[in-house]
Scaffold this active site. Structure first.
Site, PDB file in Angstrom:
ATOM      1  N   CYS A   1     -16.036 -43.887 -33.487  1.00 32.12           N
ATOM      2  CA  CYS A   1     -16.057 -43.146 -34.693  1.00 32.12           C
ATOM      3  C   CYS A   1     -16.326 -41.869 -34.831  1.00 32.12           C
ATOM      4  O   CYS A   1     -16.964 -41.189 -33.938  1.00 32.12           O
ATOM      5  CB  CYS A   1     -17.299 -43.595 -35.544  1.00 32.12           C
TER       6      CYS A   1
ATOM      7  N   ARG B   1     -10.694 -39.465 -30.260  1.00 28.33           N
ATOM      8  CA  ARG B   1     -11.848 -40.342 -30.008  1.00 28.33           C
ATOM      9  C   ARG B   1     -11.439 -41.886 -30.395  1.00 28.33           C
ATOM     10  O   ARG B   1     -12.181 -42.777 -29.582  1.00 28.33           O
ATOM     11  CB  ARG B   1     -13.052 -40.148 -30.793  1.00 28.33           C
TER      12      ARG B   1
ATOM     13  N   TRP C   1     -13.951 -46.875 -36.044  1.00 28.90           N
ATOM     14  CA  TRP C   1     -13.522 -47.631 -34.893  1.00 28.90           C
ATOM     15  C   TRP C   1     -14.085 -48.749 -34.871  1.00 28.90           C
ATOM     16  O   TRP C   1     -15.588 -48.934 -34.706  1.00 28.90           O
ATOM     17  CB  TRP C   1     -13.674 -47.014 -33.509  1.00 28.90           C
TER      18      TRP C   1
ATOM     19  N   ASN D   1     -21.843 -42.918 -37.136  1.00 30.09           N
ATOM     20  CA  ASN D   1     -21.117 -43.532 -35.847  1.00 30.09           C
ATOM     21  C   ASN D   1     -22.354 -44.134 -34.987  1.00 30.09           C
ATOM     22  O   ASN D   1     -23.314 -43.551 -34.772  1.00 30.09           O
ATOM     23  CB  ASN D   1     -20.716 -42.057 -35.049  1.00 30.09           C
ATOM     24  N   GLY D   2     -21.907 -45.236 -34.429  1.00 28.02           N
ATOM     25  CA  GLY D   2     -22.736 -45.926 -33.640  1.00 28.02           C
ATOM     26  C   GLY D   2     -23.003 -47.501 -33.940  1.00 28.02           C
ATOM     27  O   GLY D   2     -21.957 -47.965 -34.772  1.00 28.02           O
TER      28      GLY D   2
ATOM     29  N   GLU E   1      -5.861 -46.480 -10.241  1.00 26.98           N
ATOM     30  CA  GLU E   1      -5.828 -45.366 -11.066  1.00 26.98           C
ATOM     31  C   GLU E   1      -4.220 -45.539 -11.868  1.00 26.98           C
ATOM     32  O   GLU E   1      -4.124 -45.469 -12.975  1.00 26.98           O
ATOM     33  CB  GLU E   1      -6.082 -44.093 -10.672  1.00 26.98           C
TER      34      GLU E   1
ATOM     35  N   LYS F   1      -3.581 -46.368 -16.125  1.00 26.68           N
ATOM     36  CA  LYS F   1      -2.592 -45.486 -16.639  1.00 26.68           C
ATOM     37  C   LYS F   1      -1.641 -46.316 -17.373  1.00 26.68           C
ATOM     38  O   LYS F   1      -1.685 -46.003 -18.497  1.00 26.68           O
ATOM     39  CB  LYS F   1      -2.287 -44.124 -15.878  1.00 26.68           C
TER      40      LYS F   1
ATOM     41  N   GLU G   1      -2.737 -48.723 -19.943  1.00 33.60           N
ATOM     42  CA  GLU G   1      -3.506 -47.920 -21.151  1.00 33.60           C
ATOM     43  C   GLU G   1      -2.348 -47.256 -22.000  1.00 33.60           C
ATOM     44  O   GLU G   1      -2.607 -47.383 -23.412  1.00 33.60           O
ATOM     45  CB  GLU G   1      -4.245 -46.903 -20.433  1.00 33.60           C
TER      46      GLU G   1
ATOM     47  N   HIS H   1      -3.131 -62.269  -0.466  1.00 32.75           N
ATOM     48  CA  HIS H   1      -4.059 -63.346  -0.917  1.00 32.75           C
ATOM     49  C   HIS H   1      -3.930 -63.634  -2.196  1.00 32.75           C
ATOM     50  O   HIS H   1      -4.904 -64.020  -3.069  1.00 32.75           O
ATOM     51  CB  HIS H   1      -5.486 -62.721  -0.511  1.00 32.75           C
TER      52      HIS H   1
ATOM     53  N   LYS I   1     -11.583 -42.266 -26.874  1.00 33.04           N
ATOM     54  CA  LYS I   1     -11.678 -41.455 -25.845  1.00 33.04           C
ATOM     55  C   LYS I   1     -12.983 -41.477 -24.943  1.00 33.04           C
ATOM     56  O   LYS I   1     -13.280 -41.343 -23.760  1.00 33.04           O
ATOM     57  CB  LYS I   1     -11.369 -39.702 -26.374  1.00 33.04           C
TER      58      LYS I   1
HETATM   59  O1  M6R Z   1     -15.995 -40.231 -20.416  1.00 36.07           O
HETATM   60  P1  M6R Z   1     -16.056 -41.048 -19.244  1.00 36.07           P
HETATM   61  O2  M6R Z   1     -15.571 -40.422 -18.137  1.00 36.07           O
HETATM   62  O3  M6R Z   1     -17.481 -41.663 -19.115  1.00 36.07           O
HETATM   63  O4  M6R Z   1     -14.953 -42.127 -19.474  1.00 36.07           O
HETATM   64  C1  M6R Z   1     -15.039 -43.222 -18.747  1.00 36.07           C
HETATM   65  C2  M6R Z   1     -13.797 -44.131 -19.212  1.00 36.07           C
HETATM   66  O5  M6R Z   1     -14.219 -44.716 -20.484  1.00 36.07           O
HETATM   67  C3  M6R Z   1     -12.373 -43.382 -19.234  1.00 36.07           C
HETATM   68  O6  M6R Z   1     -12.237 -43.009 -17.705  1.00 36.07           O
HETATM   69  C4  M6R Z   1     -11.286 -44.436 -19.563  1.00 36.07           C
HETATM   70  O7  M6R Z   1     -11.162 -45.448 -18.530  1.00 36.07           O
HETATM   71  C5  M6R Z   1      -9.995 -43.664 -19.579  1.00 36.07           C
HETATM   72  N1  M6R Z   1      -9.372 -43.877 -21.003  1.00 36.07           N
HETATM   73  C6  M6R Z   1      -9.169 -43.859 -18.785  1.00 36.07           C
HETATM   74  O8  M6R Z   1      -8.136 -43.090 -18.852  1.00 36.07           O
END
Ligand code: M6R
Length: 611
Positions: A2, A29, A76, A100-101, A484, A488, A491, A507, A606
């Protein structure tokens, strides 16, 4: 997660522009609905909408609200589905509120409020806060007392923006666990979940600390502690410019951020490498060489992309400092009773410095006597405040939900830290460090070279955006890049992607291979090259297409691949910093092909500030 904004100005001003602009700047966010509430002569006017801010703007278009005081929110969903009635602000009697929280004890508080004949319009935990404040305010007519008594009853994490119907000269902000910043110029004051909404509006800002309450008036911000004692708050000049927030000519923030990586490397290395290039500079680290020798083990704890940077950190520290390292995702670490003591060094990695699980892991480590180093991108973050020491990554603002430039700055910082530790532990000499640092300073140029492959990658995207499964493989330092790459892609394109250590192929995952599968093999020339080549052969033999990321001039790999993406020849430890770029570009290009929302992928936030 949020986002909160709020503003108050002179009576002849309208804060709508700040509120809507601020909400847009918090879009990164992650959110599913939004809303605003303004106050006009004792009447709250509230507008909420499900979906993007443009849905809210469409509603505002027909209503034309004007006020010098208001609050806004991007939600959110955590408690209660995505719906207009669950969107904030929530109103109870004299109180309008954004949050927020998460309130952990909301069920019991709600039950007690129902017994007092309070009725609820939403399924949220937030609405109970509005009722609790209103209940106390109805009795005392003292806003600060009502807020203080309410927050003492709440368990969980919350930042709040609160307006009282009878007070059009001020509103309140509370911070407890999730970030909140206050800002001011000469005759207006603002609140927001981070500094971006304040850009172009406020001249100065200050982050609230946990359990602080701020009274926000047009020309004054007064900050109290939970006992109501007035506190001195130091404000800082707001340096961020509006150009920093724009996309700089790129179509997406993610695209811009991928292309910013050479500069980020320059910034990351700038103050951390000696002019003679034989020393890593970390003079501000409050640990002597003897202290560093005392650590028998290192834990690296992080989430998502930062965890992948942590995996590289393990390779680097074990190689150069010869200390055993465990890398853990924070949500596992915090609940598995890890063996911690004062001879364990804990390293947290986080772009935002606000990731709830990573923060909890850090608190646990600190409580057990472990020294906690944060590798973090945000100076004003909770992680910076709570850790024993922070090494700041120099990635700048990262707006796209998909982490890109933060990864390269974290990974290169891990390499620097491992060399520093190795030097202290006498496991590596200055003469051995020098060529590594010399190679590191060339990386920004090599990144530029790799970025020129955007076109090849975008052709790949048009060939493969209809394929069902992507399997990323790599060995050694290339394995975290395989993970990674898969993260990506899933995501931002919502395609099925898996990252595997290449040796694990037989495996299990090889069963997935057919002509609908694309293998992305990270296979530059190092001592494990032949092994990965065999894995690629196995996939080809079963009909899978191969995209390979390999060493420039490797004709053999090129001949085996449907698409070959050449990387400049660099030493092994530096290869991941380059290889990550084509996997980022691949995800970006496929997402563009599919028309996906690149910077704000569905269901993601984010900064994951709740568990
Ligand atoms: O702010 P942070 O680096 O702690 O965030 C960690 C993860 O939430 C963040 O890397 C997330 O996996 C990204 N969306 C990846 O692209």
């Amino acid at each position: 997660m949020c986002g909160i904004v709020g503003a108050i100005g002179r009576k002849d001003t309208n804060v709508l522009n700040y509120i809507v602009t601020g909400l847009k700047r918090l879009e990164y966010r992650g959110y599913d609905s939004s809303g605003i509430c303004i106050l006009n002569e004792g009447t709250f006017n509230k507008v909420r909408a499900v979906g993007k801010i443009k849905e809210l703007e469409a509603k505002l278009e027909s209503i034309k609200l004007v006020s010098h005081i208001g609050i806004g929110h991007t939600r959110w969903a955590t408690h209660g589905k995505v719906s207009e009635k669950n969107a904030h602000p929530h109103i109870a009697g004299s109180v309008a509120l954004v949050h927020n929280g998460i309130i952990e004890n909301y069920a019991e508080l709600k039950e007690a409020l129902i017994k007092k004949d309070r009725s609820f319009k939403s399924e949220t935990d937030t609405e109970i806060i509005a009722h609790l404040i209103d209940e106390s305010y109805t009795r005392t007519k003292d806003p600060l007392a009502a807020i203080k008594s309410t927050i003492k009853q709440l368990k969980g994490m919350f930042s709040l923006g609160i307006m009282f119907k009878e007070d059009c000269n001020s509103f309140f902000a509370v911070k407890c666990g999730t970030p909140l910043v206050v800002g001011r110029d000469k005759d207006s004051s603002y609140i927001a979940s981070d500094v971006y909404p304040l850009v172009e509006y406020a001249d100065e800002y200050a982050f609230l600390e946990d359990h602080e309450i701020a009274k926000i008036s047009p020309d004054h911000i007064t900050v109290f502690n939970i006992e109501g004692k007035e506190l001195e708050k130091k404000f800082q000049h707001l340096e961020i410019k509006s150009e920093d927030l724009s996309k700089g000519g790129y179509r997406y923030y993610m695209e811009k951020e991928i292309h910013e990586q050479p500069q980020v490397m320059v910034d990351t290395l700038q103050d951390r490498i000696s002019a003679s290039r034989d020393k890593v500079l970390l003079e501000d680290l409050p640990l002597t060489d003897e202290d560093l020798c005392r650590f028998k083990r290192v834990y690296i704890v992080a989430c998502g992309t930062a965890w992948h940077a942590g995996m590289l950190g393990k390779y680097f520290i074990e190689k150069y400092a010869r200390v055993p390292v465990e890398v853990d995702v924070a949500s596992e670490f915090r609940y598995r009773d890890p063996i911690l003591s004062n001879d364990v060094l804990t390293i947290l990695i986080s772009q935002s410095g606000e990731t709830a699980d990573t923060l909890a892991a850090g608190r646990q480590a600190k409580k057990s006597g472990s020294f906690v180093i944060a590798i973090c991108n945000k100076p004003n973050s909770t992680m910076n405040r709570e850790s024993d020491f922070t090494i700041f990554t120099q990635a700048g603002s990262e707006i796209g939900v998909a982490a890109t430039k933060s990864f390269t700055s974290q990974a290169s910082t891990m390499l620097l830290l491992s060399l520093y530790m190795g030097k202290a532990l006498k496991t590596i000499s200055d003469d051995e460090i020098k060529p590594i640092l010399n190679d590191m300073v060339k990386i920004p140029f090599q990144m530029e070279q790799v970025l020129k492959h955007s076109e090849i990658v975008s052709n790949v995207a048009s060939m493969y955006s209809k394929h069902k499964t992507f399997l990323f493989i790599g060995r050694g330092v290339h394995f975290p890049i395989a993970l990674e790459g898969a993260l990506k892609l899933k995501e931002i394109t919502y395609l099925h992607a898996e990252g595997y250590a290449a040796g694990e192929l037989k495996h299990g995952p090889i069963a997935l291979v057919d002509n609908e599968l694309v293998l992305v093999a990270i296979c530059p020339k190092d001592e494990l090259y032949e092994k990965t080549i065999s894995n690629i052969e196995e996939v080809r033999a079963r009909g899978g297409d191969v995209i390979s990321i390999g060493s420039e001039g490797d004709e053999r790999l090129k001949a085996m691949s449907n698409i070959f993406i050449p990387m400049p020849l660099v030493s092994k430890d530096l290869m991941p910093l380059l290889e990550v770029i084509p996997v980022q570009l691949l995800a970006l290009s496929v997402a563009i092909q599919k028309g996906a929302d690149v910077d704000k992928p569905r269901n993601l936030a984010k900064s994951v500030t709740v568990e």
